[in-house]
Design a protein around this motif. Structure first.
Motif, PDB file in Angstrom:
ATOM      1  N   THR A  97       0.817  -1.212   0.000  1.00  0.00           N
ATOM      2  CA  THR A  97       0.000   0.000   0.000  1.00  0.00           C
ATOM      3  C   THR A  97       0.848   1.258   0.000  1.00  0.00           C
ATOM      4  N   VAL A  98       2.111   1.141   0.417  1.00  0.00           N
ATOM      5  CA  VAL A  98       3.040   2.278   0.410  1.00  0.00           C
ATOM      6  C   VAL A  98       4.339   1.822  -0.235  1.00  0.00           C
ATOM      7  N   MET A  99       4.762   2.480  -1.314  1.00  0.00           N
ATOM      8  CA  MET A  99       5.983   2.086  -2.010  1.00  0.00           C
ATOM      9  C   MET A  99       6.861   3.293  -2.290  1.00  0.00           C
ATOM     10  N   ALA A 100       8.085   3.171  -1.793  1.00  0.00           N
ATOM     11  CA  ALA A 100       9.081   4.208  -2.074  1.00  0.00           C
ATOM     12  C   ALA A 100       9.795   3.892  -3.386  1.00  0.00           C
ATOM     13  N   ARG A 101      10.362   4.885  -3.981  1.00  0.00           N
ATOM     14  CA  ARG A 101      11.185   4.652  -5.167  1.00  0.00           C
ATOM     15  C   ARG A 101      12.483   3.981  -4.755  1.00  0.00           C
ATOM     16  N   GLY A 102      13.041   3.184  -5.605  1.00  0.00           N
ATOM     17  CA  GLY A 102      14.347   2.602  -5.356  1.00  0.00           C
ATOM     18  C   GLY A 102      14.261   1.118  -5.063  1.00  0.00           C
ATOM     19  N   GLY A 103      15.329   0.600  -4.421  1.00  0.00           N
ATOM     20  CA  GLY A 103      15.438  -0.835  -4.180  1.00  0.00           C
ATOM     21  C   GLY A 103      14.541  -1.312  -3.064  1.00  0.00           C
ATOM     22  N   GLU A 104      14.614  -2.598  -2.791  1.00  0.00           N
ATOM     23  CA  GLU A 104      13.770  -3.257  -1.793  1.00  0.00           C
ATOM     24  C   GLU A 104      13.963  -2.615  -0.430  1.00  0.00           C
ATOM     25  N   ASP A 130       2.210 -17.336  -2.787  1.00  0.00           N
ATOM     26  CA  ASP A 130       2.349 -18.718  -2.323  1.00  0.00           C
ATOM     27  C   ASP A 130       2.861 -18.678  -0.884  1.00  0.00           C
ATOM     28  N   ALA A 131       3.168 -19.852  -0.353  1.00  0.00           N
ATOM     29  CA  ALA A 131       3.626 -19.970   1.034  1.00  0.00           C
ATOM     30  C   ALA A 131       5.140 -20.129   1.120  1.00  0.00           C
ATOM     31  N   GLU A 132       5.848 -19.588   0.146  1.00  0.00           N
ATOM     32  CA  GLU A 132       7.299 -19.740   0.133  1.00  0.00           C
ATOM     33  C   GLU A 132       7.997 -18.764   1.071  1.00  0.00           C
ATOM     34  N   ARG A 133       7.431 -17.583   1.256  1.00  0.00           N
ATOM     35  CA  ARG A 133       8.052 -16.621   2.169  1.00  0.00           C
ATOM     36  C   ARG A 133       6.974 -16.023   3.073  1.00  0.00           C
ATOM     37  N   PRO A 134       7.332 -15.619   4.291  1.00  0.00           N
ATOM     38  CA  PRO A 134       6.333 -15.131   5.240  1.00  0.00           C
ATOM     39  C   PRO A 134       5.607 -13.893   4.741  1.00  0.00           C
ATOM     40  N   ALA A 135       4.311 -13.857   5.035  1.00  0.00           N
ATOM     41  CA  ALA A 135       3.477 -12.719   4.639  1.00  0.00           C
ATOM     42  C   ALA A 135       3.090 -11.869   5.846  1.00  0.00           C
ATOM     43  N   ASP A 136       3.849 -11.994   6.941  1.00  0.00           N
ATOM     44  CA  ASP A 136       3.488 -11.303   8.182  1.00  0.00           C
ATOM     45  C   ASP A 136       3.518  -9.790   8.041  1.00  0.00           C
ATOM     46  N   ASP A 137       4.554  -9.258   7.401  1.00  0.00           N
ATOM     47  CA  ASP A 137       4.660  -7.804   7.281  1.00  0.00           C
ATOM     48  C   ASP A 137       3.513  -7.232   6.455  1.00  0.00           C
ATOM     49  N   ALA A 138       3.154  -7.939   5.412  1.00  0.00           N
ATOM     50  CA  ALA A 138       2.032  -7.482   4.589  1.00  0.00           C
ATOM     51  C   ALA A 138       0.740  -7.489   5.393  1.00  0.00           C
ATOM     52  N   LEU A 139       0.544  -8.541   6.179  1.00  0.00           N
ATOM     53  CA  LEU A 139      -0.657  -8.625   7.004  1.00  0.00           C
ATOM     54  C   LEU A 139      -0.721  -7.466   7.990  1.00  0.00           C
ATOM     55  N   ASP A 140       0.363  -7.206   8.669  1.00  0.00           N
ATOM     56  CA  ASP A 140       0.383  -6.094   9.622  1.00  0.00           C
ATOM     57  C   ASP A 140       0.123  -4.759   8.928  1.00  0.00           C
ATOM     58  N   ALA A 141       0.708  -4.580   7.745  1.00  0.00           N
ATOM     59  CA  ALA A 141       0.525  -3.325   7.025  1.00  0.00           C
ATOM     60  C   ALA A 141      -0.942  -3.093   6.688  1.00  0.00           C
ATOM     61  N   MET A 142      -1.628  -4.152   6.319  1.00  0.00           N
ATOM     62  CA  MET A 142      -3.032  -3.993   5.945  1.00  0.00           C
ATOM     63  C   MET A 142      -3.926  -3.813   7.167  1.00  0.00           C
ATOM     64  N   ALA A 147      -7.551   2.768   6.830  1.00  0.00           N
ATOM     65  CA  ALA A 147      -8.339   2.881   5.609  1.00  0.00           C
ATOM     66  C   ALA A 147      -8.712   1.522   5.029  1.00  0.00           C
ATOM     67  N   VAL A 148      -8.109   0.454   5.520  1.00  0.00           N
ATOM     68  CA  VAL A 148      -8.396  -0.895   5.034  1.00  0.00           C
ATOM     69  C   VAL A 148      -9.452  -1.519   5.937  1.00  0.00           C
ATOM     70  N   HIS A 149     -10.534  -1.977   5.355  1.00  0.00           N
ATOM     71  CA  HIS A 149     -11.563  -2.650   6.147  1.00  0.00           C
ATOM     72  C   HIS A 149     -11.737  -4.111   5.753  1.00  0.00           C
ATOM     73  N   ARG A 150     -11.086  -4.524   4.649  1.00  0.00           N
ATOM     74  CA  ARG A 150     -11.180  -5.922   4.234  1.00  0.00           C
ATOM     75  C   ARG A 150      -9.857  -6.347   3.623  1.00  0.00           C
ATOM     76  N   VAL A 151      -9.343  -7.484   4.118  1.00  0.00           N
ATOM     77  CA  VAL A 151      -8.103  -8.062   3.602  1.00  0.00           C
ATOM     78  C   VAL A 151      -8.446  -9.390   2.951  1.00  0.00           C
ATOM     79  N   GLU A 152      -7.990  -9.593   1.728  1.00  0.00           N
ATOM     80  CA  GLU A 152      -8.288 -10.825   1.003  1.00  0.00           C
ATOM     81  C   GLU A 152      -7.014 -11.595   0.675  1.00  0.00           C
ATOM     82  N   ALA A 153      -7.134 -12.917   0.768  1.00  0.00           N
ATOM     83  CA  ALA A 153      -6.064 -13.798   0.299  1.00  0.00           C
ATOM     84  C   ALA A 153      -6.611 -14.647  -0.843  1.00  0.00           C
ATOM     85  N   HIS A 154      -5.808 -14.802  -1.873  1.00  0.00           N
ATOM     86  CA  HIS A 154      -6.217 -15.600  -3.027  1.00  0.00           C
ATOM     87  C   HIS A 154      -5.240 -16.735  -3.296  1.00  0.00           C
TER      88      HIS A 154
END
Length: 717
Positions: A97-104, A130-142, A147-154
């Motif tokens: 939801t927030v992306m800076a310019r530049g590298g990772e 997929d389940a290859e790397r942890p999605a914890d940071d993304a979950l916390d960010a959402m 402003a986020v009221h619904r988080v979806e996983a596909h």
């Protein structure tokens, strides 16, 4: 890098998702983790880029530039979204939801691409497919983004953190995909709230403690307080009473999260809860103001647990101090602590969830599908378990319903349906199956419950013999199972129990409390009792009434309690060559019905009275060769037969045999056929035997007529 498909403002937008971008650019705020200044939609550039990497390589010249991103790693991979450039933003980069310019993780000090959304955000827009790397940071960010009221996983996902939020108004929908937890961080000791998804309200420092100046009656919602000005309508408070004097360490009648609904006067408040137990004057209530989590829901998740102990084990969801938080569609395997753990929760639903094969069913508190502690107004429905400790545990909870839930594989585990006995009240179990054990976790919690109703339940073992007041059982079927309880046991507490239309092999009435004003009645039931079964246990002093109930296979069945027992229109059938019922009740009434191949032997351990009335029919014989007789106990026995019909084909069987102790005998309007009548003169203080028909009856003992003996006026055939 030159943006692909760049267009000037007002040009026709042709890129994928551009229609959404056109709507988004008119927003005055981006609806993301960071705020931005309003933008004039007439001066917005709209760009199209293929990937997030391409987006982060851009440096727009205009604040408010909108970019349509074709995919996260590649166009069409599901990670597409629309973003807007906020040149002044310094929000932390989170890769979605927030992306800076530049590298990772790096980027410019100022300026961010902010994802435009309507409140729904997808893990794929953070690069998780997929389940290859942890999605914890993304979950916390959402979740932490207001402003986020619904988080979806596909897709399936991997989580290695135990997240704790106080966020309200959020829905986590995993779309039926799997949550993996291999390598999850270590939990703390004895912490069932260390879930992957944990929500906890805020407990404030505002408390009010007050010793009750007068009794608080049962079923009131008005409570005295020292100063009602400390409370406001709409606030939520946890309230608990001090432990019961002389009771268990955690024995309290009241522990709930309640809403203040009215300020009644300067020293009284009304709450949204009808108190289930009377509280005596002098008991102390402690009120603590809480800001609960509201409307935080979790849906449609497959959960794969990891680890086999309290530290390494994982479980998906917990709530504490929460209101209106629902869970549905969680199907777990290997969850250590309860799949859905709740404490201090009010108004909730747990539906269409399941658990199979947890790591342990022996460790206290582990291996549950769901546990509710200090909870109100909950509904658990359409859930299943296999090989677990408990499907559902209601502890210190009230006004909850469990519907259409089914637990199998409960031989070596625990009973799927249970309550701790910490003063639960007004619970309904409807249409479930699996072992059941109510209010039986030990004296630490009080072994008490009130107004528990169980309907249409099927199991192989059902025990409710602690301090359970006003238990109602309807259409409960207990079928003996050779792998668990071969006796097929159903046991209830004689404290206002109403048992209707139930079947079991072994049925027993116990008594641990005497709080109810309603009678204990067993009606329209069927029980097949094993030899020597204790039907009414020793502590029972309350009256027990059997109505239109069928008892079969009787052989030496014992009614040991002192309380009166009444059989009305019942059918009692003995096994071949069976011993009669051994009855210690102070009063036994047989009103109508049939006794076949059985009979009654009074223990005479106390003074006793037996009445056989209402056209009761007695036939056959038994091992004692007496359909009614007494043992050599010290008690005096009063016998009253009125309108009874007794018959036997065995010449040696007595309809009535009185040959010891002190007895007062009366029979009138009865019909005796075959067998014999034995009234030993030395054992009879008085005898009235008149207006009876004796057809082929031998009088082997009968006292002579006198002032206390009248045996005239009978028809002898």
């Amino acid at each position: 890098m030159e943006p692909q498909g760049s267009t000037a403002r007002r040009h026709l937008l042709r890129a994928s998702g551009v229609a959404a971008a056109a709507a988004a650019v008119s927003l005055t705020a981006p609806g993301t983790a960071a705020a931005a200044s309003p933008v004039d939609s007439r001066s917005v550039d709209v760009l199209s880029v293929a990937t997030v990497a391409a987006l982060r390589a851009l440096k727009p010249s205009r604040d408010g530039t909108v970019a349509v991103v074709g995919g996260y790693h590649a166009p069409g991979d599901g990670g597409a979204f629309t973003a807007r450039w906020d040149a002044r933003s310094t929000a932390a980069h989170n890769g979605g939801t927030v992306m800076a310019r530049g590298g990772e993780g790096g980027g410019d000090r100022r300026g961010r691409w902010l994802q435009l959304h309507s409140g729904t955000v997808d893990f794929r827009t953070f690069g998780h497919f997929d389940a290859e790397r942890p999605a914890d940071d993304a979950l916390d960010a959402m979740v932490t983004d207001p402003a986020v009221h619904r988080v979806e996983a596909h897709t399936d996902l991997l989580f290695r953190k135990r997240h704790l939020w106080n966020r309200s108004g959020i829905e986590l929908d995993f779309g039926g995909h799997t949550m993996h937890t291999d390598g999850i961080e270590k939990n703390t000791h004895d912490n069932p709230f260390g879930a992957v998804l944990a929500f906890r309200g805020t407990v404030t420092g505002t408390t009010v403690t007050y010793a009750l100046p007068a009794k608080v009656v049962e079923l009131t919602d008005v409570f005295p307080v020292p100063d009602a000005g400390a409370f406001r309508v709409g606030q939520w408070w946890s309230v608990q009473v001090d432990p019961v004097a002389g009771g268990g360490r955690d024995e309290r009648e009241l522990q709930k999260l309640v809403e203040i609904t009215e300020i009644v006067d300067g020293t009284h408040i009304r709450v949204g809860y009808l108190n289930g137990w009377e509280l005596a004057a002098g008991r102390t209530l402690t009120w603590t103001r809480v800001e609960p989590v509201r409307s935080a829901h979790v849906h449609d998740l497959l959960f794969e647990g990891a680890g086999g102990d309290e530290y390494t084990g994982s479980h998906p969801v917990s709530y504490e101090y929460a209101v209106d938080c629902d869970v549905s569609g969680i199907h777990a395997t290997g969850s250590f602590w309860p799949v859905i753990m709740r404490r201090w929760c009010t108004r909730f639903r747990t539906e269409r969830c399941s658990l199979k094969n947890p790591p342990t069913v022996e460790y206290g508190g582990a291996g549950y599908l769901t546990q509710q502690i200090y909870c109100l107004y909950g509904r658990v429905a359409d859930c299943t378990t296999s090989n677990v400790r408990h499907l559902n545990d209601l502890t210190a909870s009230a006004y909850c319903t469990v519907v259409n839930c089914h637990g199998d594989g409960d031989d070596a585990g625990g009973n799927p349906f249970t309550t701790h006995g910490q003063y639960e009240h007004d619970l309904l179990f409807d249409g479930n199956s699996g072992l059941m054990d109510i209010a039986n976790s030990g004296s630490q919690w009080g072994i008490s419950a009130k107004r528990v109703t169980v309907r249409r339940h099927t199991c192989s073992w059902f025990v409710a013999n602690t301090k359970i007041t006003d238990l109602t059982l309807e259409d409960v079927t207990v079928i003996a199972r050779p792998t668990f309880d071969q006796a097929g046991t159903l046991t209830v507490n004689a404290d206002g129990a109403q048992v209707r239309g139930c079947t079991a092999r072994t049925f027993a009435v116990a008594q641990r409390s005497a709080r109810s004003t309603r009678p204990t009645v067993i009606s329209d039931c069927s029980f097949t009792l094993p030899a020597g079964a204790v039907l009414v246990q020793t502590p029972v002093t309350a009256p027990v009434h059997f109505v239109r109930t069928v008892l079969t296979g009787l052989d030496g069945v014992i009614l040991r309690g002192a309380g009166p027992v009444r059989f009305t229109d019942c059918v009692l059938t003995g096994a071949d060559g069976a011993a009669p019922l051994s009855v210690a009740s102070a009063e036994l009434v047989i009103d109508g019905g049939t006794l076949s191949g059985t009979g009654v032997e009074l223990s005479a351990v106390r003074d006793q009275r037996v009445q056989v009335v209402g056209g009761a029919r007695i036939d056959g014989t038994n091992k004692a060769k007496a359909l009614f007789g007494r043992a050599a106990g010290p008690g005096a026995v009063t016998w009253q037969f009125t309108g009874a019909v007794s018959g036997t084909d065995d010449d040696g069987t007595a309809h009535v045999r009185i040959d010891r102790g002190t007895n007062h005998y009366a029979a009138n309007g009865c019909r005796f056929t075959g067998g014999r009548l034995h009234l030993e003169p030395d054992a009879c203080a008085d005898v009235l035997h008149t207006a009876c028909v004796e057809d082929g009856v031998r009088r082997t003992a009968l006292p002579g007529s006198g002032p206390t003996v009248h045996t005239e006026g009978n028809l002898l055939l």
